[in-house]
Enzyme design. Structure first.
Site, PDB file in Angstrom:
ATOM      1  N   ASP A  91       7.769  -1.471  -1.519  1.00 28.29           N
ATOM      2  CA  ASP A  91       6.482  -2.193  -1.517  1.00 28.29           C
ATOM      3  C   ASP A  91       6.208  -2.715  -2.924  1.00 28.29           C
ATOM      4  O   ASP A  91       6.552  -3.861  -3.243  1.00 28.29           O
ATOM      5  CB  ASP A  91       5.375  -1.252  -1.020  1.00 28.29           C
ATOM      6  CG  ASP A  91       3.975  -1.815  -1.213  1.00 28.29           C
ATOM      7  OD1 ASP A  91       3.840  -3.035  -1.381  1.00 28.29           O
ATOM      8  OD2 ASP A  91       2.997  -1.028  -1.200  1.00 28.29           O
ATOM      9  N   GLN A 102       0.246   8.741  -1.616  1.00 29.48           N
ATOM     10  CA  GLN A 102      -0.912   7.918  -1.252  1.00 29.48           C
ATOM     11  C   GLN A 102      -1.179   7.906   0.252  1.00 29.48           C
ATOM     12  O   GLN A 102      -2.321   7.839   0.677  1.00 29.48           O
ATOM     13  CB  GLN A 102      -0.676   6.496  -1.753  1.00 29.48           C
ATOM     14  CG  GLN A 102      -1.827   5.545  -1.547  1.00 29.48           C
ATOM     15  CD  GLN A 102      -1.551   4.206  -2.203  1.00 29.48           C
ATOM     16  OE1 GLN A 102      -1.764   4.017  -3.402  1.00 29.48           O
ATOM     17  NE2 GLN A 102      -1.051   3.268  -1.433  1.00 29.48           N
ATOM     18  N   GLU A 103      -0.114   7.950   1.065  1.00 29.29           N
ATOM     19  CA  GLU A 103      -0.321   7.782   2.507  1.00 29.29           C
ATOM     20  C   GLU A 103       0.607   8.675   3.317  1.00 29.29           C
ATOM     21  O   GLU A 103       1.799   8.785   3.011  1.00 29.29           O
ATOM     22  CB  GLU A 103      -0.022   6.322   2.912  1.00 29.29           C
ATOM     23  CG  GLU A 103      -0.903   5.327   2.205  1.00 29.29           C
ATOM     24  CD  GLU A 103      -0.497   3.884   2.492  1.00 29.29           C
ATOM     25  OE1 GLU A 103       0.326   3.638   3.396  1.00 29.29           O
ATOM     26  OE2 GLU A 103      -1.015   3.001   1.797  1.00 29.29           O
ATOM     27  N   ASP A 155       3.920   6.861   2.260  1.00 29.15           N
ATOM     28  CA  ASP A 155       3.983   5.920   1.147  1.00 29.15           C
ATOM     29  C   ASP A 155       3.544   6.711  -0.072  1.00 29.15           C
ATOM     30  O   ASP A 155       2.376   7.102  -0.168  1.00 29.15           O
ATOM     31  CB  ASP A 155       3.047   4.729   1.393  1.00 29.15           C
ATOM     32  CG  ASP A 155       2.976   3.798   0.190  1.00 29.15           C
ATOM     33  OD1 ASP A 155       3.761   3.995  -0.759  1.00 29.15           O
ATOM     34  OD2 ASP A 155       2.134   2.880   0.200  1.00 29.15           O
ATOM     35  N   LYS A 162       3.334  -8.016   2.528  1.00 31.43           N
ATOM     36  CA  LYS A 162       1.891  -8.173   2.307  1.00 31.43           C
ATOM     37  C   LYS A 162       1.636  -9.612   1.884  1.00 31.43           C
ATOM     38  O   LYS A 162       2.156 -10.052   0.851  1.00 31.43           O
ATOM     39  CB  LYS A 162       1.436  -7.230   1.194  1.00 31.43           C
ATOM     40  CG  LYS A 162       1.454  -5.742   1.564  1.00 31.43           C
ATOM     41  CD  LYS A 162       1.231  -4.896   0.326  1.00 31.43           C
ATOM     42  CE  LYS A 162       0.859  -3.468   0.664  1.00 31.43           C
ATOM     43  NZ  LYS A 162       0.876  -2.602  -0.546  1.00 31.43           N
ATOM     44  N   HIS A 210      -6.004   5.961  -3.336  1.00 30.23           N
ATOM     45  CA  HIS A 210      -6.834   5.655  -2.157  1.00 30.23           C
ATOM     46  C   HIS A 210      -7.718   6.822  -1.744  1.00 30.23           C
ATOM     47  O   HIS A 210      -8.696   6.639  -1.043  1.00 30.23           O
ATOM     48  CB  HIS A 210      -5.941   5.297  -0.961  1.00 30.23           C
ATOM     49  CG  HIS A 210      -5.286   3.973  -1.095  1.00 30.23           C
ATOM     50  ND1 HIS A 210      -4.486   3.440  -0.132  1.00 30.23           N
ATOM     51  CD2 HIS A 210      -5.319   3.068  -2.095  1.00 30.23           C
ATOM     52  CE1 HIS A 210      -4.042   2.273  -0.528  1.00 30.23           C
ATOM     53  NE2 HIS A 210      -4.525   2.026  -1.726  1.00 30.23           N
ATOM     54  N   HIS A 212      -1.361  -4.274   5.801  1.00 30.50           N
ATOM     55  CA  HIS A 212      -2.705  -4.544   5.263  1.00 30.50           C
ATOM     56  C   HIS A 212      -2.725  -4.166   3.777  1.00 30.50           C
ATOM     57  O   HIS A 212      -1.695  -3.796   3.221  1.00 30.50           O
ATOM     58  CB  HIS A 212      -3.720  -3.695   6.041  1.00 30.50           C
ATOM     59  CG  HIS A 212      -3.558  -2.225   5.791  1.00 30.50           C
ATOM     60  ND1 HIS A 212      -4.567  -1.320   5.939  1.00 30.50           N
ATOM     61  CD2 HIS A 212      -2.480  -1.493   5.375  1.00 30.50           C
ATOM     62  CE1 HIS A 212      -4.129  -0.109   5.621  1.00 30.50           C
ATOM     63  NE2 HIS A 212      -2.868  -0.187   5.287  1.00 30.50           N
ATOM     64  N   ARG A 213      -3.908  -4.214   3.162  1.00 32.76           N
ATOM     65  CA  ARG A 213      -4.094  -3.735   1.792  1.00 32.76           C
ATOM     66  C   ARG A 213      -5.208  -2.693   1.747  1.00 32.76           C
ATOM     67  O   ARG A 213      -5.978  -2.567   2.703  1.00 32.76           O
ATOM     68  CB  ARG A 213      -4.499  -4.894   0.846  1.00 32.76           C
ATOM     69  CG  ARG A 213      -3.516  -6.004   0.643  1.00 32.76           C
ATOM     70  CD  ARG A 213      -2.156  -5.617   0.152  1.00 32.76           C
ATOM     71  NE  ARG A 213      -2.026  -4.768  -1.009  1.00 32.76           N
ATOM     72  CZ  ARG A 213      -1.514  -5.131  -2.170  1.00 32.76           C
ATOM     73  NH1 ARG A 213      -1.120  -6.379  -2.351  1.00 32.76           N
ATOM     74  NH2 ARG A 213      -1.358  -4.265  -3.155  1.00 32.76           N
ATOM     75  N   GLU A 221       8.227   5.164   1.838  1.00 26.60           N
ATOM     76  CA  GLU A 221       7.925   3.949   1.060  1.00 26.60           C
ATOM     77  C   GLU A 221       7.597   4.328  -0.376  1.00 26.60           C
ATOM     78  O   GLU A 221       6.857   5.294  -0.614  1.00 26.60           O
ATOM     79  CB  GLU A 221       6.719   3.266   1.721  1.00 26.60           C
ATOM     80  CG  GLU A 221       6.200   2.034   0.996  1.00 26.60           C
ATOM     81  CD  GLU A 221       4.939   1.485   1.661  1.00 26.60           C
ATOM     82  OE1 GLU A 221       4.798   1.620   2.899  1.00 26.60           O
ATOM     83  OE2 GLU A 221       4.083   0.947   0.950  1.00 26.60           O
ATOM     84  N   GLU A 268      -8.560   3.620   3.412  1.00 24.53           N
ATOM     85  CA  GLU A 268      -7.889   2.982   4.549  1.00 24.53           C
ATOM     86  C   GLU A 268      -8.151   3.704   5.861  1.00 24.53           C
ATOM     87  O   GLU A 268      -7.411   3.566   6.830  1.00 24.53           O
ATOM     88  CB  GLU A 268      -6.387   2.874   4.267  1.00 24.53           C
ATOM     89  CG  GLU A 268      -6.100   1.977   3.072  1.00 24.53           C
ATOM     90  CD  GLU A 268      -4.612   1.747   2.834  1.00 24.53           C
ATOM     91  OE1 GLU A 268      -3.793   2.507   3.373  1.00 24.53           O
ATOM     92  OE2 GLU A 268      -4.296   0.790   2.109  1.00 24.53           O
ATOM     93  N   SER A 313      -3.357  -0.085  -5.355  1.00 27.15           N
ATOM     94  CA  SER A 313      -2.152   0.317  -6.081  1.00 27.15           C
ATOM     95  C   SER A 313      -1.195  -0.874  -6.043  1.00 27.15           C
ATOM     96  O   SER A 313      -0.342  -0.980  -5.189  1.00 27.15           O
ATOM     97  CB  SER A 313      -1.515   1.529  -5.411  1.00 27.15           C
ATOM     98  OG  SER A 313      -1.225   1.248  -4.056  1.00 27.15           O
ATOM     99  N   LYS A 341       1.692  -1.674   9.500  1.00 24.96           N
ATOM    100  CA  LYS A 341       1.003  -0.624   8.758  1.00 24.96           C
ATOM    101  C   LYS A 341      -0.415  -1.130   8.537  1.00 24.96           C
ATOM    102  O   LYS A 341      -0.668  -1.953   7.659  1.00 24.96           O
ATOM    103  CB  LYS A 341       1.728  -0.400   7.425  1.00 24.96           C
ATOM    104  CG  LYS A 341       1.208   0.788   6.665  1.00 24.96           C
ATOM    105  CD  LYS A 341       2.067   1.101   5.455  1.00 24.96           C
ATOM    106  CE  LYS A 341       1.412   0.630   4.193  1.00 24.96           C
ATOM    107  NZ  LYS A 341       1.852   1.356   2.985  1.00 24.96           N
TER     108      LYS A 341
HETATM  109  P1  PGA Z   1      -2.678  -1.132  -1.730  1.00 24.84           P
HETATM  110  O1  PGA Z   1      -2.021   0.039  -0.909  1.00 24.84           O
HETATM  111  O2  PGA Z   1      -3.124  -2.159  -0.795  1.00 24.84           O
HETATM  112  O3  PGA Z   1      -3.785  -0.449  -2.449  1.00 24.84           O
HETATM  113  O4  PGA Z   1      -1.623  -1.644  -2.664  1.00 24.84           O
HETATM  114  C1  PGA Z   1      -1.258  -0.119   0.228  1.00 24.84           C
HETATM  115  C2  PGA Z   1       0.161   0.288  -0.014  1.00 24.84           C
HETATM  116  O5  PGA Z   1       0.508   0.692  -1.124  1.00 24.84           O
HETATM  117  O6  PGA Z   1       0.978   0.145   0.870  1.00 24.84           O
HETATM  118 ZN    ZN Z   2       2.748   0.951  -0.555  1.00 24.82          ZN
END
Ligand code: PGA
Ligand code: ZN
Length: 416
Positions: free
Chosen positions: A317, A165-166, A247, A342, A157, A370-371, A290, A209, A41, A393
């Site tokens: 982010d 997403q998280e 996130d 990142k 993800h 991380h990614r 986030e 992840e 993403s 993270k």
């Molecule tokens: P990505 O996701 O590495 O797929 O961008 C991680 C995040 O969004 O923090």
């Molecule tokens: Zn993010």
């Protein structure tokens, strides 16, 4: 120390997608490798990830052009040269590329070289990588980082199990005191959550992840409820020792100026979504949020900070992409109070450190991340231990490429 050789290799990341690994050797024989991560993403203002777009190889995802750039243009420019600092090396590559988003040589090619040079230099100086980062950044103490450990996944993800997403658990570092104890709580909660899901007959396989992504989940807030059960069943107290983080990666569900929450069957305006997210958050012991807003919805970010910036860490982010121009805009607009960092969003070690410095100069917190697509490269663990950021993270405690980073933190913490 002069550079003796630059090597490059196309390798696979944790999703089986090609990525780039560079190796730089100095004339004294010291060498370092750098393997670049890759997002799923991604923010639209990230450094350019150079891919072949040749459909017959890896469905267009090959990185052989970036490999060639490392072996030819970059190698030609740096082999036999001496660089007195990481900054000088990175600036050389940035200049060689000559574009704002590194679209010429590829942000992936430049970052791989930057990481490899950094590690080779640390070796040449007889330093551990985190010690070398301390030397570069002037950071004097090792601050034990607070971990945001991934427990549940959705969005891109996790096959859209949830719109968010998280979902993360955050062992409070002022109470846990060490990476070892924080990580232990995370691993225990992870196992307890497995049992919570199992009892509900929910799927327990993991997403990109390393965290649970059950397709049976019914709403975005049900994930919070599952997390609370997992925390309690592992013997911890949610809201006291363990806080929550999310996130949302909201750019992924922002369409035509509206937020499309498919799990909720709701299409909301920015203001409606602001109200709803604030209502949801108020019910749970959340510390960090986030990208709960889309990357172009700057106005709403400012409103979010005005309304709840005193209560939550509001992390940008995709909004900021580790880019000092965008971080400066966020400072001016008071659009966040925290920046996700990142390395491949910006594409070099030096620019990453500048982004961290700028964020801290505005009293924003930072989180080293991380990614979605990762390798076993653990440079980011050394980075957090060697700079003034105190948060990580690194994903769930369940996949090797995530554990590589956590386990490196343990090594550094104990002087292993
Ligand atoms: P990505 O996701 O590495 O797929 O961008 C991680 C995040 O969004 O923090
Ligand atoms: Zn993010």
């Amino acid at each position: 120390m002069k550079i003796k050789s630059v090597k490059a290799l196309e390798i696979l990341d944790s999703r089986g997608v090609p990525t780039l690994q560079a190796k730089i050797t100095l004339e004294d024989g010291s060498s370092g490798t750098g393997a670049v991560p890759s997002g799923a993403s991604t923010g639209s203002t990230e450094a350019h990830e150079l891919r072949d777009n040749e459909p017959n190889r890896y469905f267009g995802k090959g990185v052989s052009r970036a490999v060639t750039n490392l072996r030819t243009t970059i190698a030609d420019a740096v082999v036999g040269q001496e660089f007195s600092s990481q900054e000088e090396f990175d600036e050389k590559l940035i200049e060689l590329d000559g574009t704002e988003y590194k679209s010429n040589l590829g942000g992936n090619a430049i970052l791989a070289a930057s990481m490899a040079f950094c590690k080779a230099t640390a070796k040449s100086k007889g330093l551990e990588l985190f010690e070398y980062f301390k030397e570069i950044t002037g950071s004097t103490s090792i601050e034990t980082p607070q971990l945001s450990i991934l427990l549940m996944e959705g969005g891109k993800h996790g096959d859209w199990a949830t719109d968010f997403q998280e979902y993360m658990i955050i062992p409070r570092i002022d109470l846990f005191d060490s990476v070892a104890e924080s990580l232990r709580s995370g691993a225990e909660i992870f196992k307890a959550t497995h049992d919570v899901l199992d009892k509900k007959n929910y799927d327990v396989t993991v997403g990109f992840e390393g965290a649970y992504a059950p397709s049976e989940i019914k709403s975005n807030t049900e994930a919070f409820e599952i997390m609370l059960l997992g925390i309690e069943q592992a013997g911890y107290k949610p809201g006291e020792e363990i806080l929550l983080g999310i996130d949302a990666a909201a750019s992924e569900f922002y369409q035509d100026g509206k937020y499309n929450l498919r799990r909720e069957n709701k299409v909301l305006t920015s203001d409606e979504w602001l109200d709803l997210q604030i209502e949801w958050l108020s019910k749970y012991p959340v510390f960090s949020i986030e990208d709960t807003l889309a990357e172009e919805d700057w106005e709403s970010w400012t409103k979010l900070v005005e309304r709840v910036g005193h209560k939550y860490q509001i992390v940008g982010d995709d909004l900021l992409t580790t880019n000092t121009k965008r971080i400066q805009k966020a400072i001016d607009l008071k659009a966040v109070n925290s920046v996700l960092i990142k390395i491949n969003q910006i594409g070099s070690i030096t620019e990453t450190l500048r982004a961290i410095d700028l964020a801290h100069s505005a009293d924003f917190t930072t989180m080293i991340s991380h990614r979605g697509g990762e390798t076993n490269d653990d440079l980011i663990a050394d980075l957090v231990m060697g700079c003034s950021s105190w948060q990580t993270k690194f994903g769930g405690p369940d996949r090797g490429e995530r554990l590589a980073k956590y386990n490196r933190l343990l090594e550094i913490e104990t002087g292993f």
